[in-house]
Design a protein around this motif. Sequence first.
Motif, PDB file in Angstrom:
ATOM      1  N   CYS A  64     -43.902 -28.556  12.703  1.00 28.89           N
ATOM      2  CA  CYS A  64     -43.274 -28.253  13.986  1.00 28.89           C
ATOM      3  C   CYS A  64     -42.583 -29.469  14.588  1.00 28.89           C
ATOM      4  O   CYS A  64     -41.878 -29.349  15.583  1.00 28.89           O
ATOM      5  CB  CYS A  64     -44.313 -27.704  14.955  1.00 28.89           C
ATOM      6  SG  CYS A  64     -45.598 -28.875  15.401  1.00 28.89           S
ATOM      7  N   ARG A  66     -43.900 -32.041  16.133  1.00 29.33           N
ATOM      8  CA  ARG A  66     -44.514 -32.588  17.341  1.00 29.33           C
ATOM      9  C   ARG A  66     -45.528 -33.692  17.018  1.00 29.33           C
ATOM     10  O   ARG A  66     -46.174 -33.681  15.970  1.00 29.33           O
ATOM     11  CB  ARG A  66     -45.230 -31.478  18.114  1.00 29.33           C
ATOM     12  CG  ARG A  66     -44.298 -30.508  18.780  1.00 29.33           C
ATOM     13  CD  ARG A  66     -43.456 -31.218  19.801  1.00 29.33           C
ATOM     14  NE  ARG A  66     -42.455 -30.348  20.391  1.00 29.33           N
ATOM     15  CZ  ARG A  66     -42.459 -29.989  21.680  1.00 29.33           C
ATOM     16  NH1 ARG A  66     -43.410 -30.383  22.475  1.00 29.33           N
ATOM     17  NH2 ARG A  66     -41.495 -29.231  22.147  1.00 29.33           N
TER      18      ARG A  66
ATOM     19  N   VAL B  34     -29.036 -23.550  15.730  1.00 29.28           N
ATOM     20  CA  VAL B  34     -30.271 -24.049  16.328  1.00 29.28           C
ATOM     21  C   VAL B  34     -30.162 -23.891  17.830  1.00 29.28           C
ATOM     22  O   VAL B  34     -29.137 -24.226  18.427  1.00 29.28           O
ATOM     23  CB  VAL B  34     -30.502 -25.539  15.968  1.00 29.28           C
ATOM     24  CG1 VAL B  34     -31.535 -26.155  16.886  1.00 29.28           C
ATOM     25  CG2 VAL B  34     -30.950 -25.669  14.528  1.00 29.28           C
ATOM     26  N   ARG B  36     -32.336 -24.732  21.403  1.00 27.06           N
ATOM     27  CA  ARG B  36     -33.486 -25.315  22.093  1.00 27.06           C
ATOM     28  C   ARG B  36     -33.198 -25.242  23.582  1.00 27.06           C
ATOM     29  O   ARG B  36     -32.084 -25.545  24.012  1.00 27.06           O
ATOM     30  CB  ARG B  36     -33.721 -26.772  21.682  1.00 27.06           C
ATOM     31  CG  ARG B  36     -33.891 -26.937  20.185  1.00 27.06           C
ATOM     32  CD  ARG B  36     -34.222 -28.365  19.816  1.00 27.06           C
ATOM     33  NE  ARG B  36     -35.646 -28.601  19.944  1.00 27.06           N
ATOM     34  CZ  ARG B  36     -36.338 -29.376  19.102  1.00 27.06           C
ATOM     35  NH1 ARG B  36     -35.744 -29.978  18.115  1.00 27.06           N
ATOM     36  NH2 ARG B  36     -37.625 -29.544  19.280  1.00 27.06           N
ATOM     37  N   GLU B  42     -34.507 -19.497  26.898  1.00 27.62           N
ATOM     38  CA  GLU B  42     -34.946 -18.692  25.747  1.00 27.62           C
ATOM     39  C   GLU B  42     -34.977 -17.209  26.104  1.00 27.62           C
ATOM     40  O   GLU B  42     -34.592 -16.357  25.300  1.00 27.62           O
ATOM     41  CB  GLU B  42     -36.343 -19.142  25.295  1.00 27.62           C
ATOM     42  CG  GLU B  42     -36.350 -20.476  24.569  1.00 27.62           C
ATOM     43  CD  GLU B  42     -37.719 -20.781  23.992  1.00 27.62           C
ATOM     44  OE1 GLU B  42     -38.659 -19.978  24.198  1.00 27.62           O
ATOM     45  OE2 GLU B  42     -37.858 -21.824  23.330  1.00 27.62           O
ATOM     46  N   ARG B  75     -38.996 -19.314  14.894  1.00 29.81           N
ATOM     47  CA  ARG B  75     -39.403 -20.459  15.705  1.00 29.81           C
ATOM     48  C   ARG B  75     -40.177 -21.439  14.834  1.00 29.81           C
ATOM     49  O   ARG B  75     -41.263 -21.124  14.338  1.00 29.81           O
ATOM     50  CB  ARG B  75     -40.271 -19.998  16.878  1.00 29.81           C
ATOM     51  CG  ARG B  75     -40.551 -21.099  17.893  1.00 29.81           C
ATOM     52  CD  ARG B  75     -41.525 -20.655  18.968  1.00 29.81           C
ATOM     53  NE  ARG B  75     -41.027 -19.595  19.832  1.00 29.81           N
ATOM     54  CZ  ARG B  75     -40.298 -19.819  20.939  1.00 29.81           C
ATOM     55  NH1 ARG B  75     -40.026 -21.036  21.319  1.00 29.81           N
ATOM     56  NH2 ARG B  75     -39.897 -18.810  21.674  1.00 29.81           N
ATOM     57  N   ASP B  79     -40.350 -25.453  20.857  1.00 33.20           N
ATOM     58  CA  ASP B  79     -39.113 -25.081  21.554  1.00 33.20           C
ATOM     59  C   ASP B  79     -37.921 -25.075  20.600  1.00 33.20           C
ATOM     60  O   ASP B  79     -36.781 -25.243  21.026  1.00 33.20           O
ATOM     61  CB  ASP B  79     -38.849 -26.051  22.724  1.00 33.20           C
ATOM     62  CG  ASP B  79     -38.536 -27.454  22.228  1.00 33.20           C
ATOM     63  OD1 ASP B  79     -38.780 -27.732  21.045  1.00 33.20           O
ATOM     64  OD2 ASP B  79     -38.031 -28.267  23.022  1.00 33.20           O
ATOM     65  N   GLU B  80     -38.180 -24.886  19.321  1.00 35.02           N
ATOM     66  CA  GLU B  80     -37.104 -24.952  18.328  1.00 35.02           C
ATOM     67  C   GLU B  80     -36.901 -23.577  17.687  1.00 35.02           C
ATOM     68  O   GLU B  80     -37.751 -23.089  16.953  1.00 35.02           O
ATOM     69  CB  GLU B  80     -37.459 -25.983  17.242  1.00 35.02           C
ATOM     70  CG  GLU B  80     -36.382 -26.105  16.179  1.00 35.02           C
ATOM     71  CD  GLU B  80     -36.832 -26.895  14.964  1.00 35.02           C
ATOM     72  OE1 GLU B  80     -37.894 -27.556  15.037  1.00 35.02           O
ATOM     73  OE2 GLU B  80     -36.129 -26.838  13.954  1.00 35.02           O
ATOM     74  N   LEU B  81     -35.768 -22.990  17.981  1.00 33.27           N
ATOM     75  CA  LEU B  81     -35.444 -21.676  17.433  1.00 33.27           C
ATOM     76  C   LEU B  81     -34.263 -21.790  16.481  1.00 33.27           C
ATOM     77  O   LEU B  81     -33.347 -22.583  16.697  1.00 33.27           O
ATOM     78  CB  LEU B  81     -35.081 -20.710  18.563  1.00 33.27           C
ATOM     79  CG  LEU B  81     -36.230 -20.294  19.484  1.00 33.27           C
ATOM     80  CD1 LEU B  81     -35.682 -19.740  20.787  1.00 33.27           C
ATOM     81  CD2 LEU B  81     -37.129 -19.281  18.805  1.00 33.27           C
ATOM     82  N   HIS B 106     -29.965 -25.866  27.956  1.00 32.94           N
ATOM     83  CA  HIS B 106     -30.218 -25.510  26.555  1.00 32.94           C
ATOM     84  C   HIS B 106     -29.224 -26.252  25.671  1.00 32.94           C
ATOM     85  O   HIS B 106     -28.223 -26.788  26.151  1.00 32.94           O
ATOM     86  CB  HIS B 106     -30.072 -24.000  26.344  1.00 32.94           C
ATOM     87  CG  HIS B 106     -28.650 -23.520  26.417  1.00 32.94           C
ATOM     88  ND1 HIS B 106     -27.987 -23.346  27.608  1.00 32.94           N
ATOM     89  CD2 HIS B 106     -27.756 -23.227  25.438  1.00 32.94           C
ATOM     90  CE1 HIS B 106     -26.755 -22.942  27.376  1.00 32.94           C
ATOM     91  NE2 HIS B 106     -26.581 -22.865  26.056  1.00 32.94           N
TER      92      HIS B 106
END
Lengths: 97, 191
Positions: A64, A66, B34, B36, B42, B75, B79-81, B106
Amino acid sequence: MLLIRCPFCRMERPELEFRHAGAAHRLRPADPAAVSDRDWGEFLHDRDNIRGITAERWHHVHGCGRFFNALRDTVSDVFLATYEPGAPRPDVPGAGQ
Amino acid sequence: MDEAPSPETAEMPPLLNRPGFARLLPVLGLGRLVFRGVPAAEARLGAALGLALPAINRMVHRGERGEPGARALMRFGPDELLLLLPRGELESAIAAISQACAAEPHILVDVSDRHLGFVLEGPAVAAILHSGCPLDLDPRAFPVGMATRSLFHKAEILLWRIAPMLFRIETGRSFAPYLVAQIGAGARDLG
């Protein structure tokens, strides 16, 4: 291989996906210019190198992305707890310093 | 794989083709975005796409890849889509999302050419992936709909499961020859 629980992914993930990222709970002085050379040197370079339970930052770099904190026993390499940065160091039985 | 395959290229032959075992196929003509943003951004993205927002390491989709209007949203971080869509619909989708999310902080970045994608399907896919991926790929640990970043040997990959015996893999385009070679080696090792 170790399995490390990522507090953001909320699951155990293989050790290969992680990278060690130094000691945890070391706050950078808000105003470095006001810190003495000796204290700044301590902040930059002095580490405890504990034999036993230590708090470290880890980075889930191939996951992820992080950073998080972990309590790890440097003798047995057992991860006792992982938690989000900013959270207080958790109480783990036997983790007293 | 010296030249980037253009979306217009006719169907490429499989990179690995062993009936009853596994097939590896390149994925062409895909746009990748991408996204964010703050949770409010979102929410607007989800509303604009008509998709529920996926939880971390999960994917949602509408339509099938290659169909007009198909969308897949996954995801990979808190917070990364990543949004996948037909490449021909990139410009209109960017415009629509930018407009829907304009009021919230965003970022929306076109990363279509960052990755090359592959389909790996067949009864042996999990065994082949286990040759280089440290994740537990048992369906109980890696169910259909799971999507995550991980490693395949030394290459970072994105991996998601569309069906019990069908995975999608993406990797940075310069890693693609390495990934294909390692998948081939893993398949040969299995006999």
